[in-house]
Design an enzyme around this catalytic site. Structure first.
Site, short mmCIF file in Angstrom:
data_model
loop_
_atom_site.label_atom_id
_atom_site.label_comp_id
_atom_site.label_asym_id
_atom_site.label_seq_id
_atom_site.Cartn_x
_atom_site.Cartn_y
_atom_site.Cartn_z
N GLU A 1 52.21 41.57 44.82
CA GLU A 1 52.50 42.51 45.92
C GLU A 1 52.63 43.93 45.41
OE1 GLU A 1 51.84 41.44 48.67
OE2 GLU A 1 52.12 39.29 48.43
N ASP B 1 45.98 39.78 41.99
CA ASP B 1 46.24 38.56 41.20
C ASP B 1 46.18 38.85 39.70
OD1 ASP B 1 46.70 36.87 43.33
OD2 ASP B 1 44.67 36.04 43.38
ZN LIG Z 1 47.83 39.94 48.55
#
Ligand SMILES: [Zn+2]
Length: 674
Positions: A511, A575
């Site tokens: 995030e 990621d």
């Molecule tokens: Zn995301």
């Protein structure tokens, strides 16, 4: 042990207690491994193979994995709350319990819903039938949109992307019933098949609403024709990801010349709005829409809108409508054989309509305060790790670094549940499910429109507290972690730090990294769409993100159907970066401490990567996977594990991967961003 924990946490319906049942071992269970696979060949299969072999997809689900395990646990708690509150009819009028209890009871009252048949929808259908001339379309669409019903396009209020201290109205493309424009326009066998079945589904719904089979078939073709023309005008999902291209501020008066054929002034007046500026997110779509508005005949618009309100309200109507909607959306689009039990569907609807009322009852029983303290601590450690990474980057200049760190420091954190809960000031009746749901939708629309001209509410949440998800909002520059996700397998208060940093730490890192992905990086510390990069640094960044596009484009989860590297770019950057900084934060947390002893024979770094692999493990039906490859900006579970790990030297070291191993990508093609 269960009762001891419950007592010590002071919970009466403890989620921690529930978790003890669902997760017999804290942290990572070695039974989840498949040791016949080498970790450097396919880490996803190695770390999750045992779990994948012993779990399958329930008949009423399209996917089952880390998220769904947790969602099931949360939903069991919500079900219990709803059963108990709805059983009692003596709650004070207007109390949380009365609202959620009566809403749920009205949805479970199938006898009343069957007895009323289509009559609750009749006033809306009559209004649509009143359209005799395409000139009346703006007033009719305004009326439907004010009730939360869809058709043609969407209008809503949100932060102005270039002036984040103000709200702005956004006109967005819409109007189609299939999940993506590709379904209308592509000529592969799967798309053709779904198109044909969609047309049959439209006809069946119109028939249920009273058309003869012949008329329903003719009308379904009219709907397909109009939706296909809208799909042709829609932008692709990749184009929609470009925040600069979708930012086109206009004075309302300009629309008459830019998108003629539709009376925009009339539309906004009928919606009760007189604002001067708005954002035309996809100008070419609205030009096409203006043409359709004047060229398409009134009978075709009536048929199209009749279909859209039937589709939108199918689950509020007698069983035959909901069953038909599931036959298409569940079975055809997702490959799910069975519909969820009604109690679960109504529970999901309650969360959707009255999320903050149900959420308040949920956190009373299911949010241990110590989860908040530990996760806040991890968030700060991960922020520090990214700050260190940015400071030491060799490809970014000092000027851009200063701005990046300013933005990183400014990210605010929302965790657990909102400080200020939304209220639901409308009537909720125990015997009127259709009316309750419509009033809830209309209320939400009015609350959204009311924001125009008001100061920005930075405390607002976009998730309900039980939601298993997390988010970064670029215009707020904040990250949100609802109570729902702060549980195993994402966060386990009893697990070692390695597993928690690999699981929830990875999600936190993901995030935070969104603030610096290809889209998020275009917003500044105050949430404005405003460049803060030097040209040279932007180029250096893009040469790295191009490698991410190429890496993911090559993945082919279904034969002939690839991951779309450009659609998933932002998530993949998040990621890759998130894993990197979560690992760095884990290592920082060990400084000055003795190296933790291996657990079950695995070192801390190895257990970190088990934590990471656990959260994305899942089984998914092929139809649902195909749907997601077209529409979901996230890569599938296997790629969310193997993609980032195969770029990370820290992973090679932990498992001894060497040159030539599949999980060790060549340094030349490895995107080293953060
Ligand atoms: Zn995301």
């Amino acid at each position: 042990m269960v009762s001891t924990l419950r007592a010590s946490l002071g919970l009466c319906l403890g989620l921690a207690a529930f978790s003890l049942v669902a997760q017999p071992r804290p942290g990572f269970d070695p039974a989840n491994l498949d040791t016949s696979v080498k970790p450097c060949d396919d880490f996803y299969a190695y770390a999750n193979g045992g779990w994948l072999k012993t779990h399958s997809i329930p008949a009423d689900k399209a996917r089952y994995g880390g998220f769904e395990e947790l969602i099931d646990g949360n939903r069991a708690i919500l079900q219990k709350i709803l059963r108990e509150t709805s059983a009692k009819t003596t709650w004070t009028k207007g109390s949380l319990e009365q609202k959620v209890g009566d809403f749920y009871a009205s949805g479970m009252d199938e006898a009343t819903i069957e007895r009323r048949g289509l009559s609750p929808l009749k006033p809306i259908l009559d209004t649509i039938d009143g359209l005799k001339d395409a000139k009346q379309l703006p007033a009719l669409l305004a009326k439907l949109h004010n009730q939360g019903l869809s058709g043609g396009f969407v209008f809503y209020v949100r932060q102005d992307a270039k002036a984040s201290t103000h709200y702005l109205g956004y006109l967005n493309q819409g109007g189609t019933g299939l999940p993506d424009r590709d379904y209308y326009l592509k000529d592969d066998a799967r798309s053709r098949d779904i198109r044909a079945k969609y047309e049959v589904h439209i006809a069946k719904m119109l028939e249920l609403a009273g058309d003869s089979p012949e008329l329903a078939r003719v009308r379904a073709k009219l709907v397909m024709d109009l939706e296909t023309r809208m799909a042709q005008a829609q932008w692709t999902r990749v184009e929609l990801r470009n925040p600069q291209k979708t930012y086109n501020k206009r004075a309302l008066d300009q629309l008459a010349t830019e998108a003629p054929g539709f009376d925009w002034n009339g539309y906004f007046t009928a919606r009760g709005l007189k604002q001067a500026d708005l954002n035309l997110s996809q100008p070419s779509f609205f030009q096409a829409f203006g043409r359709l508005a004047s060229e398409v005949t009134a009978p075709q618009w009536r048929t199209y809108l009749r279909w859209h309100v039937l589709s939108a309200t199918a689950n509020l109507l007698p069983k035959a409508f909901g069953d038909e909607a599931f036959a298409f959306h569940g079975k055809v689009l997702n490959g799910t054989p069975e519909q969820e039990p009604r109690a679960k569907r109504i529970e999901a609807a309650t969360d959707g309509m009255l999320g903050d009322a149900l959420g308040q009852l949920y956190v009373k029983v299911a949010f241990p305060p110590e989860a908040k303290v530990r996760v806040l601590d991890m968030i700060e450690n991960i922020r520090v790790a990214l700050r260190e990474r940015i400071t030491n980057l060799d490809w970014m200049g000092a000027e851009t670094k200063l701005q990046a760190i300013k933005k990183l420091n400014a990210i605010t954190v929302k965790i657990g549940y909102p400080d200020k809960w939304k209220t639901y000031a409308f009537d909720l009746k125990r015997d009127d499910y259709f009316g309750n749901a419509r009033r809830a939708a209309a209320f939400r629309i009015q609350e959204n429109l009311k924001k125009l001209g008001k100061p920005i509410d930075r405390t607002e949440w976009n998730w309900s507290a039980p939601t298993v998800n997390a988010s970064y909002n670029p215009t707020m520059n904040d990250i949100t972690f609802p109570a729902g996700i702060l549980q195993p397998p994402f966060f386990d208060a009893r697990a070692d730090d390695a597993v928690n940093y690999g699981a929830i730490g990875f999600v936190i890192g993901h995030e935070i990294t969104h603030g610096f992905d290809d889209s998020g990086s275009q917003y500044d510390a105050e949430g404005n769409l405003k460049n803060w990069w030097t040209e040279a640094d932007k180029k250096a960044y893009e040469s790295r993100t191009d490698l991410v596009v190429k890496q993911y484009d090559a993945y082919e989860p279904i034969k002939g159907e690839h991951v779309n590297g450009k659609l998933t770019l932002g998530e993949n950057i998040a990621d890759i970066g998130g894993l990197k900084i979560a690992f760095a934060a884990y290592q920082n947390s060990l400084k000055g401490k003795p190296v933790p002893a291996p657990i079950d024979g695995f070192t801390g770094p190895q257990r970190f990567f088990f934590g990471a692999a656990t959260v994305w493990r899942n089984h998914i039906r092929e139809a649902a996977l195909s749907l997601r490859l077209k529409t979901d900006p996230h890569s599938p579970g296997r790629e969310r594990v193997n993609g980032p790990l195969s770029n990370l030297p820290e992973f090679y070291e932990a498992f001894g991967c060497t040159d030539g191993d599949v999980m060790k990508r060549d340094a030349k093609v490895r995107p080293a961003i953060w």
